[in-house]
Write a protein that holds these residues in place. Structure first.
Motif, mmCIF file in Angstrom:
data_model
loop_
_atom_site.group_PDB
_atom_site.id
_atom_site.type_symbol
_atom_site.label_atom_id
_atom_site.label_comp_id
_atom_site.label_asym_id
_atom_site.label_seq_id
_atom_site.Cartn_x
_atom_site.Cartn_y
_atom_site.Cartn_z
ATOM 1 N N MET A 1 96.307 -38.824 12.095
ATOM 2 C CA MET A 1 95.327 -37.866 12.578
ATOM 3 C C MET A 1 95.819 -36.427 12.421
ATOM 4 O O MET A 1 95.080 -35.542 12.037
ATOM 5 C CB MET A 1 94.992 -38.154 14.048
ATOM 6 N N LYS A 2 97.098 -36.225 12.736
ATOM 7 C CA LYS A 2 97.665 -34.886 12.660
ATOM 8 C C LYS A 2 97.871 -34.423 11.228
ATOM 9 O O LYS A 2 97.868 -33.230 10.944
ATOM 10 C CB LYS A 2 99.004 -34.835 13.400
ATOM 11 N N ARG A 3 98.065 -35.392 10.313
ATOM 12 C CA ARG A 3 98.392 -35.043 8.928
ATOM 13 C C ARG A 3 97.357 -35.587 7.943
ATOM 14 O O ARG A 3 97.686 -35.893 6.793
ATOM 15 C CB ARG A 3 99.788 -35.563 8.584
ATOM 16 N N ASN A 4 96.140 -35.703 8.360
ATOM 17 C CA ASN A 4 95.090 -36.250 7.509
ATOM 18 C C ASN A 4 94.842 -35.350 6.290
ATOM 19 O O ASN A 4 94.965 -34.129 6.371
ATOM 20 C CB ASN A 4 93.800 -36.390 8.317
ATOM 21 N N ARG A 5 94.459 -35.958 5.181
ATOM 22 C CA ARG A 5 94.189 -35.197 3.948
ATOM 23 C C ARG A 5 93.026 -34.220 4.110
ATOM 24 O O ARG A 5 92.890 -33.274 3.334
ATOM 25 C CB ARG A 5 93.884 -36.160 2.799
ATOM 26 N N LEU A 6 92.175 -34.455 5.112
ATOM 27 C CA LEU A 6 91.044 -33.559 5.355
ATOM 28 C C LEU A 6 91.485 -32.116 5.520
ATOM 29 O O LEU A 6 90.773 -31.193 5.116
ATOM 30 C CB LEU A 6 90.298 -34.017 6.606
ATOM 31 N N TYR A 7 92.670 -31.910 6.088
ATOM 32 C CA TYR A 7 93.124 -30.556 6.393
ATOM 33 C C TYR A 7 93.584 -29.783 5.155
ATOM 34 O O TYR A 7 93.924 -28.607 5.258
ATOM 35 C CB TYR A 7 94.254 -30.613 7.427
ATOM 36 N N ARG A 8 93.565 -30.444 4.001
ATOM 37 C CA ARG A 8 94.026 -29.786 2.782
ATOM 38 C C ARG A 8 92.909 -29.569 1.752
ATOM 39 O O ARG A 8 93.194 -29.258 0.597
ATOM 40 C CB ARG A 8 95.156 -30.602 2.142
ATOM 41 N N VAL A 9 91.661 -29.725 2.164
ATOM 42 C CA VAL A 9 90.577 -29.616 1.183
ATOM 43 C C VAL A 9 90.223 -28.172 0.850
ATOM 44 O O VAL A 9 89.519 -27.913 -0.124
ATOM 45 C CB VAL A 9 89.306 -30.359 1.645
ATOM 46 N N GLY A 10 90.676 -27.209 1.639
ATOM 47 C CA GLY A 10 90.386 -25.807 1.341
ATOM 48 C C GLY A 10 89.100 -25.321 1.972
ATOM 49 O O GLY A 10 88.449 -26.022 2.760
ATOM 50 N N THR A 11 88.702 -24.124 1.603
ATOM 51 C CA THR A 11 87.526 -23.481 2.189
ATOM 52 C C THR A 11 86.242 -24.093 1.656
ATOM 53 O O THR A 11 86.086 -24.278 0.449
ATOM 54 C CB THR A 11 87.535 -21.978 1.877
ATOM 55 N N MET A 12 85.319 -24.404 2.551
ATOM 56 C CA MET A 12 84.012 -24.882 2.121
ATOM 57 C C MET A 12 83.223 -23.705 1.571
ATOM 58 O O MET A 12 83.229 -22.618 2.146
ATOM 59 C CB MET A 12 83.241 -25.523 3.274
ATOM 60 N N THR A 13 82.542 -23.913 0.477
ATOM 61 C CA THR A 13 81.742 -22.854 -0.137
ATOM 62 C C THR A 13 80.258 -23.125 0.056
ATOM 63 O O THR A 13 79.844 -24.235 0.400
ATOM 64 C CB THR A 13 82.050 -22.739 -1.638
ATOM 65 N N GLY A 14 79.467 -22.097 -0.177
ATOM 66 C CA GLY A 14 78.024 -22.252 -0.083
ATOM 67 C C GLY A 14 77.519 -23.249 -1.097
ATOM 68 O O GLY A 14 77.964 -23.260 -2.249
ATOM 69 N N ALA A 15 76.596 -24.092 -0.680
ATOM 70 C CA ALA A 15 76.079 -25.137 -1.563
ATOM 71 C C ALA A 15 74.735 -24.764 -2.160
ATOM 72 O O ALA A 15 74.099 -25.591 -2.816
ATOM 73 C CB ALA A 15 75.947 -26.456 -0.795
ATOM 74 N N GLY A 16 74.304 -23.525 -1.950
ATOM 75 C CA GLY A 16 73.022 -23.097 -2.487
ATOM 76 C C GLY A 16 71.847 -23.768 -1.816
ATOM 77 O O GLY A 16 70.803 -24.012 -2.442
ATOM 78 N N CYS A 17 71.990 -24.069 -0.538
ATOM 79 C CA CYS A 17 70.933 -24.786 0.190
ATOM 80 C C CYS A 17 69.697 -23.912 0.365
ATOM 81 O O CYS A 17 69.794 -22.688 0.503
ATOM 82 C CB CYS A 17 71.436 -25.210 1.565
ATOM 83 N N ALA A 18 68.548 -24.546 0.391
ATOM 84 C CA ALA A 18 67.305 -23.838 0.661
ATOM 85 C C ALA A 18 67.275 -23.409 2.117
ATOM 86 O O ALA A 18 67.908 -24.041 2.968
ATOM 87 C CB ALA A 18 66.117 -24.742 0.358
#
Length: 227
Positions: A1-18
């Motif tokens: 939980m403390k070292r999950n790969r989720l924490y290394r995915v980087g910044t989420m960017t805009g997906a161009g959502c309507a």
């Protein structure tokens, strides 16, 4: 939980959502239509952040969404008048009255309706955060220990992850200045297992400020921030 790969995915960017659908949230059917219009944006944004996880063998799978009236059952049980996520069937269950009732209480009030729509969006993003936890193995690792301190850490992390998405998609789902003055009406989930209001504010601010899942590591955080 403390070292999950989720924490290394980087910044989420805009997906161009309507821009957010303006369907009135005055009935269960319309509320479901709103959630179904929002879910593709959540899917697209999180799938776009999945590149590093995919390389590590973590597959992305979109959840389903259901609107219930408090009596619906799921493979995870019948929690009653709450919104919740069930990892067994990867489905988000959204309670209708928590949105429909306040919407209908203020007919024609655009300000109140804007706050209610934001509350609906914020809650859906929070429950989607639990879906992310399921996909990356955090909920599986917690397993039957999901209570007390671990439960609060998981719930606060879901709120943080929800606000990562809200931050990255702020063009489509803006938090207007007027709404930011009334956080108690949309930002906080008033259930004891979701942590204190001060700590909910800390983690939602943290996710919104950075748009980075790595800033949502509540399992590594000191106890005073997850009480």
């Amino acid at each position: 939980m403390k070292r999950n790969r989720l924490y290394r995915v980087g910044t989420m960017t805009g997906a161009g959502c309507a821009p957010a659908s303006q369907v009135p949230l005055d009935s269960s059917a319309n509320l479901l239509a709103y959630y179904r219009s929002t879910l593709p944006c959540l899917d697209q944004a999180w799938k776009g952040s999945w590149r590093k996880l995919r390389k590590a063998g973590v597959k992305f799978r979109a959840p389903k969404v259901v609107v219930h009236n408090g009596s619906s059952s799921s493979p995870c049980g019948t929690p009653g008048r709450l919104s919740f996520y069930c990892g067994q069937n990867k489905t988000i269950y959204m309670y209708d009255a928590e949105i429909v009732n306040p919407w209908n209480a203020y007919p024609g009030d655009e300000y109140s309706h804007g706050l209610t729509r934001l509350a609906a969006t914020h809650t859906l993003a929070h429950e989607y955060g639990h879906h992310v936890q399921q996909l990356v193995g955090i909920l599986r690792t917690i397993g039957p220990r999901y209570k007390g301190k671990l439960e609060r850490r998981a719930e606060l992390q879901a709120s943080c992850l929800g606000n990562v998405w809200l931050s990255a998609q702020r063009d489509a789902y803006p938090i207007l200045a007027d709404y930011s003055q009334r956080p108690e009406l949309w930002r906080y989930i008033s259930v004891s297992n979701h942590g204190s209001l001060a700590n909910q504010a800390y983690w939602t601010d943290r996710g919104y400020a950075s748009a980075q899942p790595g800033d949502c590591n509540t399992f590594k955080a000191p106890g005073r921030t997850v009480s």
